[in-house]
Design an enzyme around this catalytic site. Structure first.
Site, PDB file in Angstrom:
ATOM      1  N   HIS A  14      -4.086 -50.650 -21.287  1.00 25.46           N
ATOM      2  CA  HIS A  14      -5.019 -49.626 -20.950  1.00 25.46           C
ATOM      3  C   HIS A  14      -4.488 -48.530 -19.566  1.00 25.46           C
ATOM      4  O   HIS A  14      -4.803 -49.630 -19.265  1.00 25.46           O
ATOM      5  CB  HIS A  14      -7.133 -50.087 -20.835  1.00 25.46           C
ATOM      6  N   SER A 252      -3.986 -50.594  -9.419  1.00 26.35           N
ATOM      7  CA  SER A 252      -2.909 -50.717 -10.216  1.00 26.35           C
ATOM      8  C   SER A 252      -3.621 -51.418 -11.217  1.00 26.35           C
ATOM      9  O   SER A 252      -4.396 -52.348 -10.927  1.00 26.35           O
ATOM     10  CB  SER A 252      -1.814 -51.398 -10.236  1.00 26.35           C
ATOM     11  N   LYS A 253      -2.912 -51.869 -12.109  1.00 23.65           N
ATOM     12  CA  LYS A 253      -3.787 -52.985 -13.196  1.00 23.65           C
ATOM     13  C   LYS A 253      -4.462 -53.545 -12.637  1.00 23.65           C
ATOM     14  O   LYS A 253      -5.303 -54.818 -12.665  1.00 23.65           O
ATOM     15  CB  LYS A 253      -3.886 -52.568 -14.233  1.00 23.65           C
ATOM     16  N   ARG A 254      -2.813 -54.083 -12.144  1.00 21.08           N
ATOM     17  CA  ARG A 254      -2.751 -55.880 -11.634  1.00 21.08           C
ATOM     18  C   ARG A 254      -3.352 -56.526 -10.143  1.00 21.08           C
ATOM     19  O   ARG A 254      -3.825 -57.284 -10.029  1.00 21.08           O
ATOM     20  CB  ARG A 254      -0.997 -56.032 -11.199  1.00 21.08           C
TER      21      ARG A 254
END
Ligand code: GLU
Length: 475
Positions: A14, A252-254
């Site tokens: 996403h 970041s998604k992480r």
């Protein structure tokens, strides 16, 4: 030549704010110039595909009003706009480079490459292909092809010279060719890598400007070599600064960056998100004011993009959202709230509550958090008042006495209620604020609600008395 830009996401999850900011800048640039905004899905890295992420990408753009002129769902003169449907063109392009001597076949196995990397690591050398297959004779190559040995096609990077370009944001940029790896262009499964596909498509789709995240800047020399080898004119590059999180690490998604649609679902207004995103790395003309997409586009230039990293500040976006909610007319807010309201809630009551709740909302979701007790008698029973100013055993007695006074009121107005309640507090040597809080908790189960007496008026006498009679501070 008219401006054509593209947003080229990989459907690997996403999209978060940073991803969508790239789309926004491309959109604004296209609209400013009266050009075209293209969406192209870059799905050639099959191992990283995440189901439904393409839908989430398009849905995020739609939510923010970033309409595209050509794209996977819309088609256009250069369709298809999904790379996995364009494999033949990459294969042809790779073959062309091999024929011209700018690329070569490589039959090295994964094991050999891993071994090579280990040795390089031990010697503290940068990981790069050692060009063993560049030495293969045409007989060697023919033999390997005859036995169907898996192979890739690699870019033959010149060993000398520099690749130089003028970035529209960063200015003069140069890379030593000798430091570039012989990049794989076509993989053994016939899929291109990003580098080949992006160049072939940007050229095929007449892209004039590539506006993308700074992390791609080190790939640009490879892309420029490809343009040179194909004999094509490269686009103008503009690498936009990265966005950092509160801990000064790349967003970041992480590291917990939220997906774009989570902001929608949490009740952020699309116009706030658009305005906030355009403050991240661009000189928004007036950060105190929400501008429409047209106004932003009118002001947008590549010169206005900043070089230094932007810092994402959730509190600032929250502040902007609260401000924008308060600036909406009650009618508009009612429409915006609709998806966040239970369908059974009486809209006449919602309308009465809007002007009261507005002042205390940060997101659209806050409305139900503040106001759900108007629509259900099933309130959370008297959340612990241990930390309140009035002792539990006394609280019970006060509320019982106060309820019987309320029951005898002939008028149920703000003035009457305020007068009665203040008098009750004074008669019992209670600080008004302490007793108001007790009362609020008793009929709503909450410590934060719309203003007290207005809430009591809207709830109505019967319900207030019923809730107060049932209040039990000992539970
Ligand atoms: N597919 C790349 C990405 O995921 C696009 C990079 C570019 O814009 O060239 O971001």
């Amino acid at each position: 030549m008219s401006v054509r830009v593209r947003y080229a996401p990989s459907p690997t999850g996403h999209p978060h704010l940073g991803n969508i900011r790239t789309a926004l800048f491309n959109f604004l640039f296209a609209r400013h110039a009266g050009g075209e905004f293209v969406v192209r899905i870059e799905d050639t890295d099959r191992a990283r595909l995440v189901e439904k992420s393409e839908d989430a990408i398009l849905e995020s753009l739609r939510w923010l009003g970033l309409t595209w002129d050509e794209g996977p769902d819309k088609g256009g003169p250069f369709a298809p706009y999904v790379q996995s449907e364009r494999l033949e063109s990459y294969q042809k392009a790779a073959q062309e480079l091999v024929k011209k001597g700018f690329a070569y076949l490589c039959f090295c196995t994964q094991d050999r490459l891993a071994e090579m990397r280990k040795v390089q690591e031990a010697k503290h050398e940068p990981p790069r292909y050692d060009r063993q297959c560049l030495m293969l004779s045409s007989d060697d190559i023919r033999n390997s092809m005859d036995t169907n040995e898996p192979h890739v096609i690699r870019l033959k990077v010149p060993q000398e010279g520099k690749t130089v370009f003028e970035d529209a944001v960063r200015g003069h940029v140069e890379f030593e060719n000798a430091l570039l790896d012989d990049q794989v262009l076509l993989k053994s499964d016939g899929f291109p890598t990003y580098h080949l596909a992006v160049v072939v498509d940007d050229h095929a789709m007449n892209i004039t400007h590539v506006i993308r995240a700074e992390e791609w800047i080190s790939s640009t020399p490879k892309h420029l070599l490809l343009y040179q080898f194909f004999g094509w004119t490269p686009p103008t590059y503009a690498h936009v600064p990265m966005i950092m999180d509160a801990h000064k690490a790349k967003l970041s998604k992480r590291r917990g960056a939220k997906a774009m649609l989570e902001y929608r679902d949490a009740g952020y207004l699309p116009e706030v998100v658009v305005n906030y995103l355009s403050t991240l790395g661009w000189m928004h003309p007036n950060e105190e004011k929400l501008l429409t997409l047209d106004e932003l586009a009118a002001a947008f230039t590549l010169e206005g993009i900043k070089k230094s990293p932007a810092v994402f500040d959730q509190r600032k976006m929250d502040w902007m959202n609260g401000l924008a909610i308060r600036q909406l007319t009650d009618e508009k807010l009612l429409i915006a709230l609709d998806p966040f309201l239970d369908s059974g809630w009486d809209r006449h009551v919602v309308k009465k509550l809007i002007p009261l709740a507005k002042e205390r909302m940060t997101t659209l979701k806050d409305f139900s958090v503040l106001c759900d007790f108007f629509f259900t008698n099933n309130i959370q029973k008297n959340e612990s008042i241990m930390n309140q100013k009035i002792a539990v055993d006394k609280a019970q007695t006060f509320i019982r006495r106060y309820t019987s006074i309320l029951a005898s009121l002939t008028q149920w107005t703000h003035e009457e209620l305020e007068q009665t309640t203040r008098k009750f507090a004074a008669d019992h040597q209670l600080k008004p604020a302490d007793f108001f809080m007790l009362l609020r908790i008793a009929f709503s189960g909450k410590t934060i609600t719309p203003p007290l007496f207005e809430s009591m008026v809207i709830l109505g006498k019967d319900i207030v008395i019923q809730r107060l009679s049932e209040a039990n501070f000992r539970c």
